[in-house]
Design an enzyme around this catalytic site. Structure first.
Site, PDB file in Angstrom:
ATOM      1  N   ASN A  85      -0.254  -2.461  13.603  1.00  0.00           N
ATOM      2  CA  ASN A  85      -1.716  -2.414  13.741  1.00  0.00           C
ATOM      3  C   ASN A  85      -2.167  -1.152  14.464  1.00  0.00           C
ATOM      4  OD1 ASN A  85      -1.516  -4.904  12.600  1.00  0.00           O
ATOM      5  ND2 ASN A  85      -2.226  -6.056  14.374  1.00  0.00           N
TER       6      ASN A  85
ATOM      7  N   THR B  81     -43.929  22.314  -4.888  1.00  0.00           N
ATOM      8  CA  THR B  81     -43.985  20.968  -4.329  1.00  0.00           C
ATOM      9  C   THR B  81     -44.383  20.043  -5.475  1.00  0.00           C
ATOM     10  OG1 THR B  81     -46.306  21.125  -3.668  1.00  0.00           O
ATOM     11  CG2 THR B  81     -44.670  21.799  -2.040  1.00  0.00           C
ATOM     12  N   HIS B  82     -43.781  18.869  -5.511  1.00  0.00           N
ATOM     13  CA  HIS B  82     -43.999  17.931  -6.620  1.00  0.00           C
ATOM     14  C   HIS B  82     -43.683  18.580  -7.967  1.00  0.00           C
ATOM     15  CE1 HIS B  82     -46.036  15.307  -3.725  1.00  0.00           C
ATOM     16  NE2 HIS B  82     -46.707  16.367  -3.337  1.00  0.00           N
TER      17      HIS B  82
ATOM     18  N   GLN C  70      -6.871  -2.743   4.993  1.00  0.00           N
ATOM     19  CA  GLN C  70      -6.026  -1.937   4.117  1.00  0.00           C
ATOM     20  C   GLN C  70      -6.850  -1.243   3.038  1.00  0.00           C
ATOM     21  OE1 GLN C  70      -2.069  -3.495   2.918  1.00  0.00           O
ATOM     22  NE2 GLN C  70      -2.787  -3.195   0.814  1.00  0.00           N
TER      23      GLN C  70
ATOM     24  N   ASN D 197     -25.118  25.114 -20.511  1.00  0.00           N
ATOM     25  CA  ASN D 197     -25.446  23.940 -19.705  1.00  0.00           C
ATOM     26  C   ASN D 197     -24.873  24.057 -18.295  1.00  0.00           C
ATOM     27  OD1 ASN D 197     -26.561  22.746 -22.042  1.00  0.00           O
ATOM     28  ND2 ASN D 197     -24.546  21.996 -22.658  1.00  0.00           N
TER      29      ASN D 197
ATOM     30  N   SER E 258       0.834  -1.208   0.000  1.00  0.00           N
ATOM     31  CA  SER E 258       0.000   0.000   0.000  1.00  0.00           C
ATOM     32  C   SER E 258       0.864   1.251   0.000  1.00  0.00           C
ATOM     33  CB  SER E 258      -0.916   0.007   1.229  1.00  0.00           C
ATOM     34  OG  SER E 258      -0.147   0.090   2.434  1.00  0.00           O
TER      35      SER E 258
ATOM     36  N   SER F 107     -22.625  23.690 -25.599  1.00  0.00           N
ATOM     37  CA  SER F 107     -22.656  22.441 -26.353  1.00  0.00           C
ATOM     38  C   SER F 107     -21.553  22.434 -27.392  1.00  0.00           C
ATOM     39  CB  SER F 107     -24.016  22.287 -27.034  1.00  0.00           C
ATOM     40  OG  SER F 107     -23.977  21.285 -28.017  1.00  0.00           O
TER      41      SER F 107
ATOM     42  N   TYR G  72      -6.839  -7.250  13.926  1.00  0.00           N
ATOM     43  CA  TYR G  72      -6.507  -6.745  12.598  1.00  0.00           C
ATOM     44  C   TYR G  72      -6.699  -7.806  11.531  1.00  0.00           C
ATOM     45  CZ  TYR G  72      -4.216  -4.313   8.801  1.00  0.00           C
ATOM     46  OH  TYR G  72      -3.973  -3.710   7.607  1.00  0.00           O
TER      47      TYR G  72
END
Length: 493
Positions: free
Chosen positions: A118, A163-164, A328, A291, A35, A283, A323
Site C-alpha cells: 500500500n 468577440t462573439h 488500482q 485541413n 496490473s 482531403s 487502501y
C-alpha cells in the site's frame, strides 16, 4: 446420479458444465486482478523505492549488510533484464520481490520488512508522476519561449480581433499570441504547485497503521528526492488527491490548448493564417482542400482529458479510508491525460510557431465591420464628450453604408447639432479610423500598442526565466537524490 448427469438431464452436456465452472474457477479473476502489464510505467520507480528502503533497513540494523548487498545486486540484475523478464505476479511490486527471492533465496524476502504494497505503490506512483509532471512543464515552458519569439516578430502585424466571432477591434498577431502565452504561464504555475504536493513521501506508513520496526522515514524520503512526508500513515496509503490535482491542472492546460487550436482553425478558415503542411492534411477526394487536422485533434483530445478527470473523481468518490482495490484504476486516468496533453502541447504550439501570417491580408481585414469604431468613440470622449454620447454618435455612423469620416461628421451634427470640428480634432478622429492607429493608440498596460507589447514581452520573459529556474531546481534536486542513492547502494554492492 452424478452432478454432470444431473446437468445433462437439464439439457446441458457434461463438457459445457465443466467450461462454465472453469469460468468461475479463479483463472479469469487472477488476470482481472493483475496490473503487471500496466505497471511497466512504474517499473524503474519501484526499483528505486526498493533500493532506498533496503538501504534504510540496513542503516537501521533491521537487515544485515550482507543480505542488503545481495538484495541490491539482485535488483540491479532485474533492472538490466527489464520489465518483460519479470515472473508472473499480481503487480510489479510482487513480481520484483519474487524475482529477488528467486535470485537470493528466502532472505530476499527481508526487503519487504516494515512496509506494505500500500505505501510502496503510493510512493512509486508519486515518483513516476513527478517525472512526468516535470516533462510536461518543460514542454510548456519551451512552447511559451517559442511563442514569445514569434510574438516579438509580429508586434506590429495588425490583425482583426473578434468577440462573439464578430469583428470587434484591431489587434496584432503578437498581442494575440501573448494572450495564450499568459494562459500557458498560469498553467505552468498550477503544474509547479501540483508538483510540490506530489513530491511527498508516504513510504514507511506500511498498510495504513505504521510499523513496530525502528525505521527512518525521513531517510528514505531524502534518498528518493522527496521534499517531505505524508505524515499520517492512513492518509499516505489511501490519498490520491495528488492525482486529482495533477489531472485537473492538465485538463486546464488542455482547455487552453483547445482554445488556441479553435482560434487557429477559425483563422485558417478566414485566410488569416497559413498552417504549415506538416500540421495539415488534404482531403481523400477533394484535392483543393488543406485541413487543419492536427489542431482539430488537439480540440478532440481535450474531451478525453476531461473524461479522464471525471473518471478519476468517480473512482475516488465514496471510498472508505485506507487502501481499496479501486485505487488500482486511478493512476491510468492521470497517465493518459498527461501523455495526451504533452503531445497536444507540442502539436498545437508547433502549428502556431511554424504558421505564416499574411500581413497584407490581415491588415486589410483588420478594419472589417467598422472595427475601429471604439477607437473613434474613445477619441470623441477624450475631446470632452461623455463616452455614452460618443458611443451613440459612432453607432449612428456605423449604420451607414460607408462609416468613414463623413458619416461620423453627419452623425455628430444629427446627434449634437454641432459640427465635428466644434467637438473634436478632425485629424485625430480620421486617424482613429485607421486600424494601425487604432492599435497604436491603445497603449494602456496589457494593450496591443507595439511599445506596450514590447514592455509586456520583457515581463513575460522574466516570468519565463523564473519558471525555467524552478524547473531546473526540481530536476537538479531529483538528480542529486538519485546520485546519493546510487552511492549508498554502492557501499553494499
Amino acid at each position: 446420479m452424478t452432478d454432470s448427469e444431473g446437468h445433462d438431464g437439464a439439457g446441458e452436456s457434461g463438457d459445457e458444465g465443466v467450461v462454465r465452472r472453469e469460468r468461475f474457477s479463479g483463472g479469469p479473476a487472477r488476470e482481472f486482478l493483475s496490473s503487471l502489464s500496466a505497471d511497466e510505467r512504474i517499473f524503474a520507480a519501484d526499483l528505486a523505492v526498493d533500493r532506498a528502503h533496503v538501504v534504510m533497513l540496513a542503516e537501521q540494523g533491521i537487515v544485515g549488510d550482507e543480505t542488503a548487498g545481495e538484495i541490491l545486486r539482485a535488483l540491479d540484475e532485474i533492472e538490466d533484464a527489464g520489465h518483460s523478464s519479470l515472473p508472473d505476479g499480481e503487480d510489479v511490486h510482487e513480481a520484483i520481490e519474487t524475482a529477488v527471492i528467486d535470485r537470493v533465496g528466502p532472505e530476499g524476502g527481508r526487503m519487504h520488512t516494515a512496509r506494505s504494497r500500500n505505501d510502496e505503490v503510493a510512493t512509486c506512483i508519486r515518483c513516476r508522476l513527478r517525472e512526468d509532471a516535470l516533462d510536461l512543464i518543460e514542454t510548456v515552458v519551451e512552447a511559451r519561449e517559442q511563442m514569445l519569439e514569434v510574438a516579438a516578430a509580429h508586434d506590429e502585424t495588425v490583425m482583426p480581433g473578434y468577440t462573439h466571432l464578430q469583428p470587434a477591434q484591431p489587434t496584432t498577431v503578437g498581442h494575440w499570441l501573448c494572450s495564450y502565452e499568459s494562459a500557458l504561464a498560469r498553467d505552468t504555475a498550477r503544474l509547479l504547485d501540483t508538483y510540490e504536493r506530489i513530491n511527498q513521501s508516504p513510504l514507511g506508513g506500511a498498510a495504513f497503521a505504521g510499523t513496530p520496526f525502528d525505521i527512518d522515514r525521513e531517510r528514505t524520503a531524502d534518498l528518493l528526492g522527496f521534499n517531505g512526508l505524508v505524515e499520517n500513515a492512513m492518509d499516505g496509503a489511501s490519498a490520491r488527491d495528488f492525482l486529482v490535482e495533477t489531472t485537473a491542472a492538465v485538463t486546464g492546460l488542455a482547455t487552453t490548448l483547445s482554445g488556441l487550436a479553435e482560434d487557429m482553425v477559425t483563422f485558417a478558415n478566414r485566410g488569416h493564417v497559413e498552417i504549415a503542411d506538416e500540421y495539415a492534411s488534404t482531403s481523400s477526394i477533394m484535392p483543393q482542400k488543406k485541413n487543419p487536422d492536427t489542431l482539430e485533434l488537439v480540440r478532440g483530445r481535450t474531451g478525453d482529458t476531461t473524461a479522464g478527470l471525471n473518471g478519476l473523481l468517480t473512482t475516488l468518490k465514496g471510498l472508505p479510508r485506507a487502501y481499496n482495490r479501486d485505487l488500482q484504476r486511478a493512476g491510468s486516468h492521470a497517465w493518459d491525460a498527461i501523455d495526451s496533453v504533452t503531445a497536444s502541447t507540442e502539436v498545437a504550439v508547433g502549428a502556431v510557431v511554424t504558421a505564416e501570417w499574411p500581413e497584407e491580408e490581415l491588415a486589410e481585414a483588420a478594419g472589417d465591420g467598422f472595427s475601429t469604431a471604439t477607437g473613434v468613440a474613445d477619441r470623441l470622449a477624450q475631446a470632452g464628450l461623455p463616452f455614452r454620447t460618443a458611443h451613440e454618435v459612432v453607432a449612428r455612423a456605423g449604420e451607414t453604408a460607408d462609416p468613414g469620416i463623413d458619416a461620423i461628421e453627419d452623425a455628430v451634427e444629427a446627434e449634437l447639432g454641432q459640427s465635428l470640428d466644434d467637438v473634436a480634432d478632425r485629424e485625430a478622429i480620421e486617424a482613429a479610423l485607421d486600424p494601425v492607429e487604432s492599435v497604436r493608440m491603445r497603449d494602456s498596460r496589457g494593450g496591443p500598442a507595439p511599445e506596450t507589447l514590447c514592455a509586456h514581452l520583457d515581463r513575460a520573459r522574466d516570468n519565463l526565466d523564473e519558471d525555467q529556474s524552478a524547473l531546473a531546481d526540481r530536476r537538479d534536486s531529483l538528480a542529486a537524490a538519485e546520485s546519493t542513492l546510487d552511492s549508498e547502494v554502492d557501499t553494499y554492492v
